[in-house]
Design an enzyme around this catalytic site. Structure first.
Site, short mmCIF file in Angstrom:
data_model
loop_
_atom_site.label_atom_id
_atom_site.label_comp_id
_atom_site.label_asym_id
_atom_site.label_seq_id
_atom_site.Cartn_x
_atom_site.Cartn_y
_atom_site.Cartn_z
N ARG A 40 5.82 -23.83 -2.05
CA ARG A 40 5.75 -22.39 -2.30
C ARG A 40 5.72 -22.02 -3.77
O ARG A 40 4.83 -21.31 -4.21
CB ARG A 40 6.93 -21.69 -1.63
CG ARG A 40 6.86 -20.18 -1.69
CD ARG A 40 8.05 -19.53 -1.00
NE ARG A 40 8.20 -19.93 0.39
CZ ARG A 40 9.18 -19.53 1.18
NH1 ARG A 40 10.11 -18.72 0.70
NH2 ARG A 40 9.25 -19.92 2.44
N HIS A 86 -1.72 -19.83 6.12
CA HIS A 86 -0.47 -19.47 5.45
C HIS A 86 0.36 -18.57 6.35
O HIS A 86 0.26 -17.35 6.31
CB HIS A 86 -0.79 -18.76 4.13
CG HIS A 86 0.35 -18.74 3.16
ND1 HIS A 86 0.82 -19.87 2.52
CD2 HIS A 86 1.12 -17.71 2.69
CE1 HIS A 86 1.81 -19.55 1.71
NE2 HIS A 86 2.02 -18.24 1.80
N TYR A 130 -7.96 -0.60 1.69
CA TYR A 130 -8.78 0.20 0.78
C TYR A 130 -9.52 -0.64 -0.27
O TYR A 130 -10.47 -0.16 -0.87
CB TYR A 130 -7.92 1.24 0.05
CG TYR A 130 -7.28 2.24 0.98
CD1 TYR A 130 -8.06 3.03 1.82
CD2 TYR A 130 -5.90 2.39 1.00
CE1 TYR A 130 -7.46 3.94 2.67
CE2 TYR A 130 -5.30 3.32 1.84
CZ TYR A 130 -6.09 4.09 2.68
OH TYR A 130 -5.50 5.00 3.52
#
Length: 838
Positions: A40, A86, A130
């Protein structure tokens, strides 16, 4: 039948293992920590990516959202990444995607974003529904050749798909884009660098495996942040590259500008990396309101899409240097702690610059080797098929007849293998051939392709058999990436005044500094010019270009501070060593690279001083006869863009400058040969923006040529040198003191033979004069060779000036600065005696 329900807890355990809770917690925490470290928080040294970055890019690659495709909704990319590779929260994936698209976070963004992806003010990106994204061209270089078995793959989290353990990475992304992250018990913070510099250093390491960090730093000057700014000091950079750890001071880029009504303002144009612009402006405002910073009248953020621009306006009379230092102390400098920690073979390791590049080169060596093996196998398979096709064309009639007479395709394949000794693959390919491929043109194309494939096999074999050839391929591919994507450095490196700097490594020596009308400048050691007899031609001191001419020559020490006064009435400050040292025949370097001169600005006078005393003044003379005296302390803080030294009227120019003590006499000389001597007190001290007072009445088109400071006890002479190379010495005592603004006395007869006066200097018989012509001839001569005569004379030839040339400048080397051969011998004897005593 019993109705009792069995108790689920009443079950006999198959095996019970007794463990200490401390041991279990320790092992569980270690397992968790290693999962965070390897899976990570830390980047891999080979491709410079953490798993989430790598998975996003690979998901986009698999989706076909490359730089050549249209943008795709970010929510779609996040969903594909989360669903296939993931299995974590979508916000974490989207935050990573956003950062890879921010040109103020990534030196070379890996994602091409469309929409609102945040700002330097800390504004968050718009929601993923968006915004749109696709891979940037440079990110495709990280995945180049991934489909050619160049890297290992592992099963994804649910064993449905395969994902790469690392990307091929055609450039050293760990250094180029940097990385930051906090793991368990450790963290990484790697600054970004310039792509071209890192690639050049990588090639240097390949060519010279013994290269040191110092050798690599010849290419990698230091981190190169996407927001520009300045790194203060080189020692911290060296420490970070040498040990993998260091603390860099990153300073904003700003300049002080003259503003209206004699006010000044500080304009900030670049911020330290990862600085929050809006928060910084807010904190400056808070300090102003609370009285922590005084002297600021207004603060505005005028930034736009073209870049950062924060304007700090100072109050009238405020000390801008104090304001600047306060801003630097609290707001305009940040510390970037370098921790070059990355995963090497799955283990966290702090790496030096050399070790980082070594790991990358080893990775690329493996990638190119595996790719070459893959391509070789493909080429050999293709060559095998082409060999079968060529043999079939040689026996085309028999092959066609055999196929026609076969019952089915399987029988045809068997017949081809048994009759013509084709392999199974060759026979399968031949029975699938179309009749059109049997034409003579098709046969020629097959032969050409076979030759190409054979050459490719030879090349790939050579790469696999020769380490040198493999490294050559790596270098060629690195150069291709550099040529395609490299750009100029954004972050500058400035010296740290509190540490050992470049200045400390420069020896102190006396030099000549030469300047030309077109603002070319250079310095040369005085030792290269031996004294000559009066009347010589001199030697080449500068190779001026056509239409240019030498205007100034002066002597200085390499560590001196120089105040450079210009004809426009401004003054600049620099260290002598900042002027490039060049040979006699060199033209010099453009002064605009050293001083921020305006287009029509020429340096006309130099004052050599480290600091002014309490009772010292800068006294100036202008071409139109004005004289002005200003306290030296007003020249203590000079900006890089210069400050006003005198407010000149239109058509006037600053000609000469002297440092005086308030009790001396001033001698003003004109080009027409007139001089006037008057008491310094007749010129009252005034501010920098004043014009001055009348010093001498000029007749006709006469103009001031120079200024000398003297006193009653001064036994020196006034050296006058004319444009045509004539000169004379006259004792200063022969120039009686008059009132200011008179016509003065005749100093030298000027005419066609000797020309107008070029310079006047106060000299002693033991001094030496340096005379330089407009075409670059320079001559060093002893003062005692120039005759001492009365005022009203024409003088003798000091320097033989060639036709079309003229004396441009004169400087004096005091006796105290002259080192003779005898002096050097005495120094050598002293050193030897000290060595013997030790």
């Amino acid at each position: 039948m019993s109705s009792e329900v069995p108790d689920p807890t009443d079950v006999e355990a198959r095996a019970v293992e007794n463990v200490r809770i401390e041991d279990e917690m320790e092992q569980s925490y270690i397992d968790y920590a290693m999962s965070v470290i390897a899976g990570r928080a830390l980047p891999d040294v080979r491709d410079g990516l953490k798993p989430v970055h790598r998975r996003i890019l690979y998901a986009m690659y698999e989706m076909g959202v490359t730089s050549g495709s249209s943008h795709r909704k970010s929510s779609s990319i996040v969903g594909e990444t989360m669903g296939d590779y993931h299995p974590h929260g979508d916000s974490a994936i989207y935050d990573t995607l956003v950062r890879m698209a921010q040109d103020f976070s990534m030196r070379y963004p890996l994602v091409d974003g469309q929409g609102n992806f945040g700002s330097m003010d800390g504004d968050p990106a718009a929601a993923p529904r968006y915004t749109e994204a696709r891979m940037s061209p440079i990110s495709e270089e990280l995945l180049s050749d991934i489909d050619k078995d160049t890297v290992d793959f592992s099963a994804n989290y649910d064993d449905r798909l395969q994902e790469p353990d690392v990307l091929p990475a055609a450039f050293p992304n760990l250094l180029v884009n940097g990385s930051s992250g906090i793991a368990v018990g450790m963290s990484t913070n790697i600054p970004p660098h310039n792509l071209g510099e890192v690639i050049d250093a990588t090639i240097e390491l390949i060519d010279n495996p013994e290269a040191t960090v110092e050798d690599l730093m010849e290419h990698v000057k230091g981190p190169d942040f996407p927001t520009g700014a300045n790194i203060v000091g080189r020692d911290a950079i060296y420490s970070a590259y040498k040990t993998g750890r260091g603390r860099l001071r990153v300073r904003a880029e700003f300049e002080v500008e003259e503003w209206k009504n004699d006010r000044e303002r500080i304009v900030i144009t670049e911020l330290p990396y990862q600085a929050n612009k809006a928060r910084m402006v807010e904190r400056i405002a808070e300090d102003v309101n609370e009285g922590e910073i005084e002297g600021i009248s207004d603060l505005r953020d005028e930034s736009d899409r073209d870049g950062v621009r924060i304007v700090v306006e100072c109050k009238r009379g405020a000390n801008v240097e104090v304001v600047k230092n306060k801003l630097l102390e609290n707001h305009l400098e940040k510390t970037f702690g370098v921790i070059n920690l990355a995963l090497v073979d799955g283990q966290p390791q702090v790496l030096s610059l050399r070790e980082t590049l070594e790991e990358y080169v080893a990775h690329r060596r493996e990638v190119v080797r595996r790719r070459s093996e893959y391509d070789l196998a493909e080429a050999e398979d293709r060559a095998h098929i082409l060999e079968g096709r060529l043999r079939a064309l040689e026996n085309v009639d028999d092959v066609v007849e055999l196929i026609q007479n076969s019952e089915d395709r399987s029988a045809a394949k068997d017949g081809l293998q048994s009759t013509f000794d084709f392999s199974s693959d060759q026979a399968d390919h031949i029975v699938r051939m179309q009749l059109g491929s049997l034409t003579s043109m098709e046969a020629a194309e097959i032969e050409d392709e076979y030759e190409d494939v054979t050459a490719e096999i030879e090349r790939l074999t050579e790469i696999l058999e020769s380490e040198q050839e493999l490294l050559s391929v790596i270098k060629d591919e690195l150069r291709a990436v550099r040529d395609e994507y490299a750009d100029d450095r954004r972050t500058s490196i400035v010296e740290d005044q509190g540490t050992v700097t470049h200045e400390d490594l420069i020896p102190e020596e006396e030099v000549f500094v030469v300047m030309t009308e077109d603002d070319y400048v250079k310095r040369m050691p005085i030792d290269g010019f031996d004294p000559q007899g009066r009347g010589g031609k001199g030697i080449i001191g500068a190779d001026v270009k056509e239409d240019d001419r030498v205007t100034t020559v002066f002597r200085a020490n390499t560590h001196d501070y120089l105040l450079c006064f210009t004809n426009r009435g401004k003054v600049y400050q620099l260290k002598t060593y900042e002027i490039p040292e060049m040979g006699r025949t060199a033209r010099g370097k453009s002064a605009v690279n050293i001083l921020d001169l305006e287009a029509d600005e020429d340096i006309t006078a130099i004052v050599d001083t480290d600091a002014f005393g309490d009772d010292e003044y800068v006294t100036m003379a202008t071409r139109n006869g004005y004289v002005k005296r200003t306290a030296g302390e007003e020249f203590d803080n000079i900006r890089s863009t210069g400050i006003i030294a005198a407010d000149l009227e239109e058509g006037d120019e600053l000609v000469d400058v002297e440092v005086t003590d308030g009790s001396q006499d001033l001698v003003v000389a004109t080009e027409g040969g007139m001089t006037i001597r008057f008491d310094e007190d007749e010129v009252r001290a005034m501010g920098r923006n004043a014009r001055g007072v009348n010093g001498i009445k000029l007749e006709g088109d006469d103009a001031v040529a120079g200024l000398v400071a003297t006193d009653e006890a001064d036994e020196r002479a006034l050296l006058t040198v004319t444009r045509n190379g004539y000169g004379k010495r006259t004792q200063l005592s022969e120039y009686r003191t008059q009132s200011r603004y008179g016509k003065g006395l005749i100093d030298i007869k000027t005419g066609r033979r000797n020309g107008p006066v070029t310079a006047v200097k106060a000299v002693s018989p033991t001094d030496q004069a340096v005379v330089m012509s407009e075409r670059g001839q320079i001559m060093r001569t002893r003062i005692d060779e120039i005759s001492t005569v009365g005022r009203n004379t024409m003088g003798v030839i000091v320097m033989e000036v060639q036709s079309g040339d003229a004396v441009a400048s004169v400087d004096v080397i005091p006796e105290s600065s002259i080192t003779t051969d005898e002096d050097e011998a005495n120094v050598d004897e002293t050193v030897e005696s000290e060595d013997d005593s030790q």
